[in-house]
Scaffold this motif. Structure first.
Motif, PDB file in Angstrom:
ATOM      1  N   ASP A 159     -25.805  18.452  38.656  1.00 27.76           N
ATOM      2  CA  ASP A 159     -24.982  17.246  38.458  1.00 27.76           C
ATOM      3  C   ASP A 159     -25.710  15.955  38.825  1.00 27.76           C
ATOM      4  O   ASP A 159     -25.075  14.948  39.129  1.00 27.76           O
ATOM      5  N   GLU A 161     -27.838  12.370  38.737  1.00 25.95           N
ATOM      6  CA  GLU A 161     -27.726  11.167  37.913  1.00 25.95           C
ATOM      7  C   GLU A 161     -28.723  11.224  36.748  1.00 25.95           C
ATOM      8  O   GLU A 161     -29.840  11.725  36.898  1.00 25.95           O
ATOM      9  N   LEU A 162     -28.327  10.619  35.618  1.00 28.07           N
ATOM     10  CA  LEU A 162     -29.177  10.605  34.420  1.00 28.07           C
ATOM     11  C   LEU A 162     -30.544   9.978  34.708  1.00 28.07           C
ATOM     12  O   LEU A 162     -31.583  10.466  34.252  1.00 28.07           O
ATOM     13  N   ILE A 295     -21.232   9.692  46.380  1.00 29.77           N
ATOM     14  CA  ILE A 295     -22.076   9.154  45.310  1.00 29.77           C
ATOM     15  C   ILE A 295     -23.541   9.056  45.752  1.00 29.77           C
ATOM     16  O   ILE A 295     -24.427   8.902  44.930  1.00 29.77           O
ATOM     17  N   GLU A 345     -30.891   1.836  45.249  1.00 32.83           N
ATOM     18  CA  GLU A 345     -30.039   2.971  44.873  1.00 32.83           C
ATOM     19  C   GLU A 345     -29.005   3.226  45.980  1.00 32.83           C
ATOM     20  O   GLU A 345     -28.931   2.498  46.970  1.00 32.83           O
ATOM     21  N   THR A 346     -28.233   4.279  45.801  1.00 38.34           N
ATOM     22  CA  THR A 346     -27.149   4.577  46.739  1.00 38.34           C
ATOM     23  C   THR A 346     -27.640   4.733  48.182  1.00 38.34           C
ATOM     24  O   THR A 346     -26.947   4.321  49.115  1.00 38.34           O
ATOM     25  N   THR A 381     -29.824   5.008  39.799  1.00 32.45           N
ATOM     26  CA  THR A 381     -28.444   5.452  40.082  1.00 32.45           C
ATOM     27  C   THR A 381     -27.440   4.439  39.538  1.00 32.45           C
ATOM     28  O   THR A 381     -26.514   4.021  40.221  1.00 32.45           O
ATOM     29  N   GLN A 382     -27.627   4.072  38.266  1.00 27.14           N
ATOM     30  CA  GLN A 382     -26.794   3.012  37.688  1.00 27.14           C
ATOM     31  C   GLN A 382     -25.321   3.366  37.649  1.00 27.14           C
ATOM     32  O   GLN A 382     -24.464   2.496  37.768  1.00 27.14           O
ATOM     33  N   GLU A 383     -25.024   4.681  37.474  1.00 32.28           N
ATOM     34  CA  GLU A 383     -23.607   5.053  37.373  1.00 32.28           C
ATOM     35  C   GLU A 383     -22.822   4.765  38.652  1.00 32.28           C
ATOM     36  O   GLU A 383     -21.620   4.642  38.624  1.00 32.28           O
ATOM     37  N   ALA A 384     -23.544   4.636  39.784  1.00 35.42           N
ATOM     38  CA  ALA A 384     -22.850   4.344  41.049  1.00 35.42           C
ATOM     39  C   ALA A 384     -22.194   2.971  41.021  1.00 35.42           C
ATOM     40  O   ALA A 384     -21.144   2.775  41.620  1.00 35.42           O
ATOM     41  N   SER A 386     -22.077   0.846  37.917  1.00 34.10           N
ATOM     42  CA  SER A 386     -21.807   0.273  36.589  1.00 34.10           C
ATOM     43  C   SER A 386     -20.344  -0.125  36.375  1.00 34.10           C
ATOM     44  O   SER A 386     -20.070  -1.087  35.659  1.00 34.10           O
ATOM     45  N   GLU A 387     -19.412   0.549  37.027  1.00 33.89           N
ATOM     46  CA  GLU A 387     -17.991   0.218  36.864  1.00 33.89           C
ATOM     47  C   GLU A 387     -17.526  -0.845  37.858  1.00 33.89           C
ATOM     48  O   GLU A 387     -16.347  -1.181  37.899  1.00 33.89           O
TER      49      GLU A 387
END
Ligand SMILES: *Cc1c(COP(=O)(O)O)cnc(C)c1O
Ligand SMILES: [Zn+2]
Length: 420
Positions: A159, A161-162, A295, A345-346, A381-384, A386-387
């Protein structure tokens, strides 16, 4: 020229030869590199180090390799700088950032440990290297083994991060996504390591690999003008980086390269994976493994191999262990970006948010010097975030649309709209 005496059990102090060994046959303690500090003391000086390469290899006399380095010539020697803006925001007089988000070649502090591990793996005659990774190690082993022409097997939790997957896969390793968390990956890798003659950088080569983290601490001292900071906030996954920063400070003291090694070391973890913080709070020497849920995937190790040693270092230094929630991690990333122009990053969100907490609660006094460790790059870790950072303004390609949209949607001060 090497000052390594051999490997030594951290528990029973039995000695072992300098081979691909990591655990004591008698007591199952972990092995650590043992140096001849008297000879190192006669050989090193501030001047000699300052004349060395602008990489981790300026500290080569304190690293466990026999010959010249052969991998990772540009790893390390990243910026350490006074964070005036963040300092003002947190009310700190003397705040510094040590920024490994720009480490060469893969933008995390793992480039340091991998440079040492792969140089050692080659010295030990390995042609295949491997690792169990929470993300950044995957990228660094993939990249540096590609450059060194080594076969490479990289094991990650499925799982990830991309950015971490792409940041490994592009270097064409054998990338293996395991259905499970990091602790499952690590357990599997220990079995695989026992089967094949491969150099698993963080398993059978771990004593050498881990020594690479000392260079982060050496650089902090050299870049502060051969001084230790009063406080250091360190991210903790396996606990190795924290233990080695503490070791680095004490080595420089022992060698007379700094006058004092009285820094307080703080462990920073995500609340969803905080076994070191829990043990610290419960005043226990035993770490209870946890199932990570955070995350901060680069720090998501529920059963940290060096956790007990990290606890020892924290306590010996007079520091403490603290954790932050996922929303606080996101806020930490955003504060650092907004004040210092750094996208971490995170893991960096964890250290910034933890430092903020330690300062606000008075654990770190505002008039004392403090270094916050930034160990990885936010692009991975952009998904952390991006929202949580808003969206771009969408406009037609006309001045009219630009003005209409920005004047209605953005709360921009009137004087900004002054025309020429
Ligand atoms: C691996 C990692 C750490 C922590 O490493 P340990 O030595 O295992 O505690 C910290 N930050 C980042 C970005 C990492 O990838
Ligand atoms: Zn032992």
């Amino acid at each position: 020229m090497s000052y390594v005496k051999g490997l030594k059990c951290r528990e029973c102090h039995r000695l072992y030869p300098t081979e691909a060994l990591y655990v004591c046959e008698f007591c199952f303690g972990s092995l650590e590199v043992d140096y001849d500090y008297d000879r190192i003391k006669a050989a090193v000086s501030r001047e000699k180090i300052e004349k060395g390469p602008k990489s981790i290899w300026r500290y080569r006399d304190l690293l466990p390799i026999d010959g010249a380095p052969t991998v990772g010539f540009h790893a390390g020697f990243t910026p350490l700088f006074r964070a005036e803006n963040l300092g003002r925001e947190l009310g700190m007089k003397e705040l510094y950032l040590k920024d490994d988000s720009v480490c060469h070649p893969t933008l995390s502090f793992k480039d340091r440990v991998v440079a040492v591990a792969l140089t050692k793996a080659k010295e030990l005659g390995f042609s295949t290297v491997a690792c169990a990774s929470t993300g950044n190690l995957a990228g660094s082993v993939s990249a540096q083994a590609a450059w060194a022409g080594l076969n490479r097997f990289i094991f990650i939790p499925a799982d990830l991060e991309l950015g971490k997957v792409v940041g490994s896969l592009t270097y064409a390793p054998n990338l293996v996504a395991v259905e499970g968390n990091y602790d499952d990956v690590n357990r599997l890798c220990a079995e695989i390591a026992a089967r094949y003659r491969w150099a698993f950088v963080n398993i059978n080569i771990r004593p050498y690999y881990a020594e690479g983290s000392k260079t982060y601490g050496y650089e902090v001292m050299e870049q502060l003008g051969w001084k230790t900071p009063r406080h250091v906030v360190v991210p903790v996954a396996s606990g190795s980086l924290l233990v080695k920063i503490w070791k680095a400070f004490n080595e420089f003291k022992k060698l007379g390269l700094v006058d004092e090694a009285d820094s307080k070391i703080y462990a920073a973890q995500a609340e969803g994976c905080s076994p070191v913080v829990t043990a610290f709070r419960e005043k226990s020497d035993i770490l209870k493994p946890v199932k990570p849920k955070t995350i901060a995937k680069s720090l998501a190790i529920g059963n940290p191999a060096d956790g007990p040693y990290a606890l020892d270092a924290i306590k010996a230094s007079g520091g403490r262990a603290e954790c932050v929630t996922d929303p606080e991690i996101i806020e930490g990333i955003k504060i650092l970006a907004r004040t210092e122009g750094i996208f971490t990053e995170t893991a960096g969100g964890v250290t910034v948010a933890t430092a903020k907490k330690l300062i606000e609660t008075g654990a770190i006094p505002k008039h004392e010097s403090c270094v916050i460790c930034v160990t990885g790059n936010g692009l991975k870790t952009q998904e952390a975030v991006s929202e949580h950072i808003g969206k771009p303004y969408q406009i037609k390609p006309t001045v009219e649309s630009f003005e209409k949209t920005l004047r209605t949607e953005a709360k921009i001060k009137e004087d900004v709209w002054q025309t020429r």
